[in-house]
Design a protein around this motif. Sequence first.
Motif, mmCIF file in Angstrom:
data_model
loop_
_atom_site.group_PDB
_atom_site.id
_atom_site.type_symbol
_atom_site.label_atom_id
_atom_site.label_comp_id
_atom_site.label_asym_id
_atom_site.label_seq_id
_atom_site.Cartn_x
_atom_site.Cartn_y
_atom_site.Cartn_z
ATOM 1 N N THR A 19 67.721 9.283 6.672
ATOM 2 C CA THR A 19 69.045 9.117 7.277
ATOM 3 C C THR A 19 69.436 7.647 7.307
ATOM 4 O O THR A 19 70.577 7.298 6.980
ATOM 5 C CB THR A 19 69.059 9.709 8.703
ATOM 6 O OG1 THR A 19 68.761 11.101 8.631
ATOM 7 C CG2 THR A 19 70.400 9.508 9.372
ATOM 8 N N GLN A 21 68.367 5.315 5.302
ATOM 9 C CA GLN A 21 68.623 4.903 3.918
ATOM 10 C C GLN A 21 70.003 5.361 3.447
ATOM 11 O O GLN A 21 70.730 4.603 2.804
ATOM 12 C CB GLN A 21 67.549 5.465 2.989
ATOM 13 C CG GLN A 21 66.192 4.858 3.206
ATOM 14 C CD GLN A 21 65.103 5.591 2.458
ATOM 15 O OE1 GLN A 21 65.234 6.767 2.134
ATOM 16 N NE2 GLN A 21 64.008 4.896 2.191
ATOM 17 N N ASN A 22 70.370 6.597 3.764
ATOM 18 C CA ASN A 22 71.679 7.109 3.357
ATOM 19 C C ASN A 22 72.809 6.332 4.020
ATOM 20 O O ASN A 22 73.810 6.002 3.373
ATOM 21 C CB ASN A 22 71.804 8.600 3.678
ATOM 22 C CG ASN A 22 70.929 9.454 2.798
ATOM 23 O OD1 ASN A 22 70.581 9.070 1.688
ATOM 24 N ND2 ASN A 22 70.565 10.624 3.288
ATOM 25 N N LEU A 23 72.650 6.039 5.291
ATOM 26 C CA LEU A 23 73.654 5.262 6.001
ATOM 27 C C LEU A 23 73.761 3.859 5.420
ATOM 28 O O LEU A 23 74.863 3.342 5.209
ATOM 29 C CB LEU A 23 73.306 5.209 7.494
ATOM 30 C CG LEU A 23 74.327 4.580 8.422
ATOM 31 C CD1 LEU A 23 75.662 5.305 8.316
ATOM 32 C CD2 LEU A 23 73.817 4.613 9.853
ATOM 33 N N ALA A 25 73.068 2.965 2.385
ATOM 34 C CA ALA A 25 73.687 3.048 1.060
ATOM 35 C C ALA A 25 75.206 3.137 1.168
ATOM 36 O O ALA A 25 75.920 2.615 0.314
ATOM 37 C CB ALA A 25 73.140 4.246 0.299
ATOM 38 N N GLU A 26 75.702 3.774 2.219
ATOM 39 C CA GLU A 26 77.145 3.888 2.419
ATOM 40 C C GLU A 26 77.761 2.585 2.896
ATOM 41 O O GLU A 26 78.877 2.249 2.514
ATOM 42 C CB GLU A 26 77.447 4.975 3.457
ATOM 43 C CG GLU A 26 77.163 6.380 3.010
ATOM 44 C CD GLU A 26 77.387 7.385 4.124
ATOM 45 O OE1 GLU A 26 78.078 7.058 5.115
ATOM 46 O OE2 GLU A 26 76.857 8.502 4.011
ATOM 47 N N ILE A 27 77.045 1.849 3.741
ATOM 48 C CA ILE A 27 77.617 0.689 4.416
ATOM 49 C C ILE A 27 77.316 -0.625 3.708
ATOM 50 O O ILE A 27 78.171 -1.508 3.625
ATOM 51 C CB ILE A 27 77.097 0.625 5.870
ATOM 52 C CG1 ILE A 27 77.597 1.842 6.644
ATOM 53 C CG2 ILE A 27 77.536 -0.650 6.558
ATOM 54 C CD1 ILE A 27 76.987 1.993 8.006
ATOM 55 N N ASP A 29 75.679 -3.243 0.537
ATOM 56 C CA ASP A 29 75.784 -3.438 -0.910
ATOM 57 C C ASP A 29 74.409 -3.235 -1.544
ATOM 58 O O ASP A 29 73.780 -4.171 -2.025
ATOM 59 C CB ASP A 29 76.310 -4.843 -1.196
ATOM 60 C CG ASP A 29 76.529 -5.100 -2.674
ATOM 61 O OD1 ASP A 29 76.690 -4.126 -3.436
ATOM 62 O OD2 ASP A 29 76.529 -6.286 -3.072
ATOM 63 N N ASP A 62 70.534 -6.349 0.902
ATOM 64 C CA ASP A 62 71.993 -6.449 0.941
ATOM 65 C C ASP A 62 72.422 -7.915 0.833
ATOM 66 O O ASP A 62 73.303 -8.253 0.043
ATOM 67 C CB ASP A 62 72.522 -5.826 2.230
ATOM 68 C CG ASP A 62 74.008 -6.029 2.422
ATOM 69 O OD1 ASP A 62 74.791 -5.579 1.556
ATOM 70 O OD2 ASP A 62 74.400 -6.638 3.430
ATOM 71 N N ASN A 79 74.615 -4.869 10.837
ATOM 72 C CA ASN A 79 75.703 -3.911 10.906
ATOM 73 C C ASN A 79 75.488 -2.994 12.117
ATOM 74 O O ASN A 79 74.452 -2.344 12.221
ATOM 75 C CB ASN A 79 75.754 -3.092 9.618
ATOM 76 C CG ASN A 79 76.996 -2.278 9.521
ATOM 77 O OD1 ASN A 79 77.264 -1.466 10.387
ATOM 78 N ND2 ASN A 79 77.759 -2.505 8.465
#
Length: 88
Positions: A19, A21-23, A25-27, A29, A62, A79
């Motif tokens: 979860t 990692q997915n978050l 990847a969305e937020i 770079d 990032d 973030n």
Amino acid sequence: MNTTVVPRHDVRPSDHIRTLQNLAAEILDIGAEDILLAEDIAEMAGAGEDPVLHLLLLSMLDALNRGSLCLPLEPHCFNPALLKDYGG
């Protein structure tokens, strides 16, 4: 004596790490290769399920992808969406 550590790719991260990692990847770079690199580094460090280490590694990647070799470590630099589950 060979002391090379080879990451095990037959072990999947927990749902909690996935979860995060997915978050990320969305937020952030970052791409799939960065997520796999963070997994490998955490596993080689013997901390494959440490969410704070994953957060730090993903944030570092990032910053690197954005052209910086530095990662500010003050809490306000991370973030907020990524920190909400980790006491931030």
